[in-house]
Design a protein around this motif. Structure first.
Motif, short mmCIF file in Angstrom:
data_model
loop_
_atom_site.label_atom_id
_atom_site.label_comp_id
_atom_site.label_asym_id
_atom_site.label_seq_id
_atom_site.Cartn_x
_atom_site.Cartn_y
_atom_site.Cartn_z
N GLY A 81 36.00 65.94 49.53
CA GLY A 81 35.58 65.37 50.80
C GLY A 81 34.24 64.67 50.65
N ALA A 82 33.99 63.69 51.52
CA ALA A 82 32.72 62.96 51.46
C ALA A 82 32.50 62.23 52.78
CB ALA A 82 32.74 61.95 50.31
N ALA A 83 31.25 62.21 53.20
CA ALA A 83 30.92 61.51 54.44
C ALA A 83 29.47 61.05 54.40
CB ALA A 83 31.14 62.41 55.66
N GLY A 84 29.21 59.96 55.08
CA GLY A 84 27.84 59.45 55.19
C GLY A 84 27.69 58.63 56.45
N ILE A 85 26.45 58.41 56.84
CA ILE A 85 26.18 57.52 57.97
C ILE A 85 26.02 56.10 57.43
CG2 ILE A 85 25.05 59.38 59.26
CD1 ILE A 85 22.36 57.91 58.67
N PRO A 86 26.21 55.09 58.25
CA PRO A 86 25.94 53.73 57.79
C PRO A 86 24.47 53.58 57.38
CG PRO A 86 27.21 53.69 59.82
CD PRO A 86 26.78 55.11 59.61
N CYS A 87 24.24 52.96 56.24
CA CYS A 87 22.86 52.69 55.83
C CYS A 87 22.23 51.70 56.80
CB CYS A 87 22.84 52.09 54.42
SG CYS A 87 23.41 53.20 53.13
N GLY A 88 20.92 51.83 57.00
CA GLY A 88 20.25 50.91 57.91
C GLY A 88 18.93 51.47 58.39
N ARG A 89 18.52 51.06 59.57
CA ARG A 89 17.26 51.53 60.14
C ARG A 89 17.57 52.60 61.18
NH1 ARG A 89 12.80 48.58 58.90
NH2 ARG A 89 13.18 46.65 57.74
N VAL A 90 17.29 53.84 60.83
CA VAL A 90 17.58 54.99 61.68
C VAL A 90 16.30 55.72 62.08
CG1 VAL A 90 18.85 57.17 61.84
CG2 VAL A 90 19.82 55.26 60.54
N GLN A 91 15.35 55.77 61.18
CA GLN A 91 14.12 56.52 61.41
C GLN A 91 13.34 55.96 62.60
OE1 GLN A 91 11.04 56.13 58.42
NE2 GLN A 91 10.49 58.28 58.61
N THR A 92 12.82 56.86 63.44
CA THR A 92 11.95 56.45 64.54
C THR A 92 10.49 56.46 64.09
OG1 THR A 92 12.22 58.74 65.29
CG2 THR A 92 13.40 57.06 66.51
N ALA A 93 9.71 55.63 64.71
CA ALA A 93 8.30 55.51 64.32
C ALA A 93 7.55 56.80 64.64
CB ALA A 93 7.66 54.34 65.04
#
Length: 397
Positions: free
Chosen positions: A9-21
């Motif tokens: 099994g494997a799962a991930g979130i889409p790469c991108g800008r997720v972190q909040t300032a």
């Protein structure tokens, strides 16, 4: 004991800008994001929570507020373990080392099911702080760092040397970026999914000669979890899985760029690690059907594909330009979009490679599925490929 190891099994979130300032009243929390990946991966695998014996975490970036992150996550997931709960670190190889350690827990009989997992947040951190840490981690602080010597500048020198020695053109090298964007357009986990033309790549503002903006990696946030299991446990689940059949590692004993003269475009560590993996699997480079390579810049994909025998020495750029490493070509490379387009959350980037090879080998890759993919490769590095870790996997049912 040396048991067969599989990915179930494997799962991930889409790469991108997720972190909040920092300082905002509401924050996206790393442990909540990662927990979601764990739930998705475990549900996909069909394993029972009680069967998970080990968790090997990618050590989080220094920007992560929560220290002792692995044991904090064990508490958050309410997941006791008789195997191990630990964090590993090795710059860009961190995700590969987490996978490798989880696999060794199973191969040695200490675990039936193990997780390799991690989260990487960095996009809300100021550029000056981020670059300062990057230079201190990837160069000699007494020699390289004071002069602003960055990883991209190493790869730029590799590119110039490669063009000098082989006669390859910048356009041929830049074609890797076009290919990877085309692949990323088919990947829901990719950060940049809009196709680009070669003219658009060549027209981008320069970063370090000869690279423009689209030929170097973005900053990315991400989170991913890989579920590994023994062969017996995988068969009991009755689902398609991917079996690890070869592994190789080599460190040159050099920190990034050494003062000892060497062939700067040979990527010797990848040559040796690849040879070990092929020997362990009883395979040759021609047997590989699809490969996910850790390649922060266009030239790196070219050079590591040559070092691993996937393309002939001096012909990697030409073959990329000719479509041989594209979907539908002789040997598709970085069908996920690679670091340039799928994204590059550094400490967990290799985990996304294992997601891709798992999806390819279990026929879950959708429009980017490589027909009849049976053997896959995943490779990662430490810095300028002074060290390399290579895994070969095969489709199993």
């Amino acid at each position: 004991m040396n048991r067969a190891v599989t990915i179930v099994g494997a799962a991930g979130i889409p790469c991108g800008r997720v972190q909040t300032a920092p300082g905002l009243d509401r924050q996206v929390l790393e442990h909540e994001v990662l927990a979601g990946c764990v739930l998705d991966a475990v549900a996909q695998a069909g394993v029972d929570k009680a069967s998970i014996d080990a968790m090997v975490f990618c050590h989080p970036r220094p920007y992560t507020q929560q220290l002792y992150f692995g044991t904090f996550m064990a508490n958050y997931l309410r997941l006791p373990s008789n195997g191990v709960v630990m964090e590993v670190v090795g710059n860009g190889m961190t995700g590969g080392l987490a996978f490798d350690q989880a696999a060794q827990m199973i191969a040695s009989g200490r675990a039936e099911v193990a997780l390799a997992l991690g989260v990487n947040f960095e996009t809300a951190i100021g550029s000056a702080e981020h670059m300062n840490r990057s230079m201190r981690a990837t160069g000699d602080v007494a020699f390289h760092t004071p002069f602003g010597f960055t990883p991209i500048s190493w790869y730029a020198m590799d590119a110039m040397r490669y063009m000098h020695e082989t006669g390859a053109t910048r356009a041929e090298i830049a074609s890797v970026a076009v290919k990877n964007r085309r692949h990323a357009a088919l990947n829901p986990l990719a950060q940049y999914r809009d196709p680009v033309t070669l003219d658009e790549v060549l027209a981008q503002r320069p970063i370090v000669e000869p690279f423009g903006l689209f030929e170097v990696p973005p900053r990315s946030d991400g989170a991913a979890c890989i579920v590994l299991a023994s062969e017996d446990a995988a068969r009991a689940l009755g689902r398609p899985h991917a079996r690890v059949i070869g592994r190789g590692f080599h460190h040159e004993g050099a920190h990034q760029i050494s003062e000892v003269p060497s062939d700067m475009i040979a990527f010797n560590a990848a040559v040796r690690a690849g040879a070990q993996a092929y020997q362990a699997a009883g395979l040759q480079p021609a047997d590989v059907d699809v490969a996910e390579l850790y390649a922060p810049c266009t030239i790196v994909e070219v050079l590591v594909s040559e070092a691993l025998g996937l393309t002939p020495r001096g012909r990697g750029a030409a073959q990329a330009a000719a479509g041989e490493t594209s979907l539908g070509g002789r040997l598709p490379i970085c069908t996920s979009g690679g670091l340039l387009a799928r994204g590059h959350p550094p400490f967990i980037t290799p985990l996304y490679s294992y997601i891709e090879v798992f999806e390819q080998l279990t026929r879950r890759a959708g429009e980017r599925q490589v027909a009849d993919a049976h053997i896959a490769m995943a490779a990662c590095e430490l810095g300028n490929y002074n060290a390399a870790l290579v895994h070969l996997l095969e489709a199993a049912a």
